[in-house]
Design a protein around this motif. Structure first.
Motif, PDB file in Angstrom:
ATOM      1  N   UNK A   1       1.092  -0.990   0.190  1.00 39.25           N
ATOM      2  CA  UNK A   1       0.657   0.183  -0.064  1.00 39.25           C
ATOM      3  C   UNK A   1       1.013   1.106   0.041  1.00 39.25           C
ATOM      4  N   UNK A   2       0.501   1.960  -0.524  1.00 41.10           N
ATOM      5  CA  UNK A   2       1.703   3.382  -0.837  1.00 41.10           C
ATOM      6  C   UNK A   2       1.347   3.992   0.922  1.00 41.10           C
ATOM      7  N   UNK A   3       2.876   4.892   1.005  1.00 45.47           N
ATOM      8  CA  UNK A   3       2.572   5.485   1.953  1.00 45.47           C
ATOM      9  C   UNK A   3       4.108   7.015   1.442  1.00 45.47           C
ATOM     10  N   UNK A   4       3.745   7.905   2.225  1.00 45.57           N
ATOM     11  CA  UNK A   4       4.337   8.750   2.154  1.00 45.57           C
ATOM     12  C   UNK A   4       5.645   9.254   3.265  1.00 45.57           C
ATOM     13  N   UNK A   5       5.384   8.022   4.475  1.00 41.60           N
ATOM     14  CA  UNK A   5       6.509   8.009   4.876  1.00 41.60           C
ATOM     15  C   UNK A   5       7.263   6.875   5.188  1.00 41.60           C
ATOM     16  N   UNK A   6       6.819   6.251   4.303  1.00 40.85           N
ATOM     17  CA  UNK A   6       8.446   4.849   4.747  1.00 40.85           C
ATOM     18  C   UNK A   6       8.213   3.971   3.248  1.00 40.85           C
ATOM     19  N   UNK A   7       9.008   3.874   3.355  1.00 39.78           N
ATOM     20  CA  UNK A   7       9.396   2.635   1.670  1.00 39.78           C
ATOM     21  C   UNK A   7       8.691   1.553   1.501  1.00 39.78           C
ATOM     22  N   UNK A   8       7.986   1.254   0.240  1.00 41.54           N
ATOM     23  CA  UNK A   8       7.392   0.223   0.186  1.00 41.54           C
ATOM     24  C   UNK A   8       8.973  -0.280  -0.287  1.00 41.54           C
ATOM     25  N   UNK A   9       8.781  -2.399   0.243  1.00 41.32           N
ATOM     26  CA  UNK A   9       9.736  -3.153   0.221  1.00 41.32           C
ATOM     27  C   UNK A   9       9.763  -4.388   0.267  1.00 41.32           C
ATOM     28  N   UNK A  10       9.665  -5.320  -0.880  1.00 43.61           N
ATOM     29  CA  UNK A  10       9.302  -6.746  -0.642  1.00 43.61           C
ATOM     30  C   UNK A  10      10.705  -7.993  -0.118  1.00 43.61           C
ATOM     31  N   UNK A  11      10.147  -9.025   0.371  1.00 44.02           N
ATOM     32  CA  UNK A  11      11.115 -10.045   0.770  1.00 44.02           C
ATOM     33  C   UNK A  11      10.823 -11.379   0.574  1.00 44.02           C
ATOM     34  N   UNK A  12      11.995 -11.992   0.155  1.00 43.35           N
ATOM     35  CA  UNK A  12      11.247 -13.567   0.010  1.00 43.35           C
ATOM     36  C   UNK A  12      12.550 -13.857   0.549  1.00 43.35           C
ATOM     37  N   UNK A  13      12.095 -15.312   2.263  1.00 42.03           N
ATOM     38  CA  UNK A  13      13.154 -16.221   2.472  1.00 42.03           C
ATOM     39  C   UNK A  13      13.218 -17.344   1.619  1.00 42.03           C
ATOM     40  N   UNK A  14      14.579 -17.979   1.184  1.00 46.10           N
ATOM     41  CA  UNK A  14      14.495 -19.524   0.285  1.00 46.10           C
ATOM     42  C   UNK A  14      15.858 -20.708   1.165  1.00 46.10           C
TER      43      UNK A  14
END
Ligand SMILES: NC(=O)c1ccc[n+]([C@@H]2O[C@H](COP(=O)([O-])OP(=O)(O)OC[C@H]3O[C@@H](n4cnc5c(N)ncnc54)[C@H](OP(=O)(O)O)[C@@H]3O)[C@@H](O)[C@H]2O)c1
Ligand SMILES: [Zn+2]
Length: 376
Positions: A246-259
């Protein structure tokens, strides 16, 4: 250092052989499949084979279709892909078709092999990779010096085996041929050893007359500081997941995967997931796993932005959560800018604790894409 996309191509008998022991090349593919191979050749910047295949098959490695060659020229590419061979000994036949057909030629060899090849006076460039042949150096050379973005590898078995065992193949295009060879000393497609490929992901199956094409992608993470081809696929997925935040003006948009070490996806997450306005991607992914899961110690965390070291919203930053989970390897695309925290250094903090941190800057633009509005 970036590598080309490495596509292995081979045809194999039902009993796993690349050829028989007769003097002529065994035709494993069907005519329509030879045409499919021609199309793949037309799509790459370079084709690589081992010196053993030049000796055994004397191939030309051409793009046979005039239309495909014309399309290459129209796209500003050379008519034929660069032809590359790999030899340790430098023992190459100057009369082989390889040197007298198609596009530019390149011999990649050892220091000793180069002395021998230069005496042959071949119409080919020769490059010595050092006392031994190192596949990572070879791929870096093709990419950075020769501008090869897509490399097709057409065998033989010793070449395919090394690239898969060292985690350097992006894709395997395997054609299964409906016949048996049955001779134990015929060349096999894959030799013994430890394969850093994991359980391959099946991308496609396609019947082509009486043969079947199977396209696979290796899944196993690299080891320590050495990236594998699959590291790129997983990091690309992490960057895609960042787009789901969800968009934010105060935090980064980040994705993560554990493999896991064997290429099994254990968990994935993204920022502000499932209605939690402050959860971070690595935190969301790790929270889906049992803290006692024994696979975490040998797992890799892929994250589009390096793990945070300071945060106001929760007691533990992601670098701490990763250490507490026992994870020893992180792959990321983007070092944290000073947008919200000054001099953040999640990679340094993890490395100081002995975690291997691999940064693949070629994915930085993809990691930044959902964060453009934060970068002034
Ligand atoms: N069915 C198919 O799709 C297909 C495709 C290609 C080939 N083939 C078959 O495969 C057979 C040939 O396979 P192959 O495994 O014997 O030969 P290969 O993989 O084509 O070539 C092996 C040669 O490459 C060089 N080489 C490879 N790795 C090296 C390293 N780490 N350091 C130094 N040199 C290295 C060496 O050359 P030097 O000996 O000069 O040192 C080695 O002998 C033939 O029977 C051919 O018909 C089948
Ligand atoms: Zn975080």
């Amino acid at each position: 250092m970036p590598h080309p996309y490495v596509l292995l191509s081979a045809a194999v008998s039902l009993d796993g052989y690349l050829d028989d022991t007769g003097p002529d090349r065994l035709l494993l593919s069907s005519p329509a499949d030879f045409d499919r191979v021609d199309e793949v050749r037309a799509s790459v910047d370079a084709i690589l084979i081992g010196a053993g295949t030049i000796r055994a098959d004397n191939p030309r490695l051409l793009v046979n279709s005039p239309e495909r060659r014309a399309a290459r020229i129209a796209a500003g590419k050379p008519e034929y892909p660069l032809k590359v061979t790999v030899s340790g000994s430098g023992d190459l036949d100057p009369g082989a078709n390889f040197w007298h057909t198609g596009g530019d030629k390149l011999v990649l060899t050892t220091d000793k092999g180069a002395e021998r090849v230069r005496q042959l006076g071949l119409a080919a460039d020769v490059f010595a990779l050092g006392p031994e042949l190192d596949w990572r150096r070879l791929l870096e050379h093709l990419h950075s010096v020769r501008g090869v973005d897509r490399l097709m590898v057409e065998g033989g078995g010793t070449i395919h085996t090394q690239l898969l065992q060292q985690g350097l193949a992006d894709e395997l295009q395997l054609v299964l041929s409906p016949l048996f060879v049955g001779t134990p000393d015929a060349p096999r497609l894959f030799g013994p050893g430890t394969y850093q490929s994991g359980r391959l992901r099946l991308l496609e199956t396609r019947p082509v007359e009486d043969v079947v094409l199977m396209r696979y992608e290796p899944t196993a993470p690299g080891t320590g500081d050495l990236p594998s081809a699959a590291d790129h696929h997983w990091l690309a997925l992490a960057c895609d997941l960042a787009g789901d935040c969800p968009p934010s003006e105060t935090a980064f948009s980040v994705g993560a995967v554990v493999v896991a070490e064997d290429g099994t996806e254990l968990a994935r997450g993204h920022s502000r997931e499932a209605g939690d306005p402050v959860v971070h991607a690595e935190e969301a992914a790790l929270a889906k796993l049992d803290a006692a899961d024994p696979r975490l110690v040998t797992a890799t965390v892929y994250t589009s932005l390096e793990p945070c070291t300071h945060r106001a919203s929760r007691p533990k930053p992601c670098a701490r959560l990763i250490l507490d989970a026992g994870v020893r390897r992180v792959v990321t695309a983007w070092r944290e800018p000073d947008t919200f925290v000054t001099a953040a250094d999640g990679s340094g903090a993890l490395a100081a604790q002995g975690v291997s941190v691999v940064v693949l800057p070629e994915y930085e633009d993809r990691a930044k894409a959902p964060n453009r509005h934060l970068q002034g």
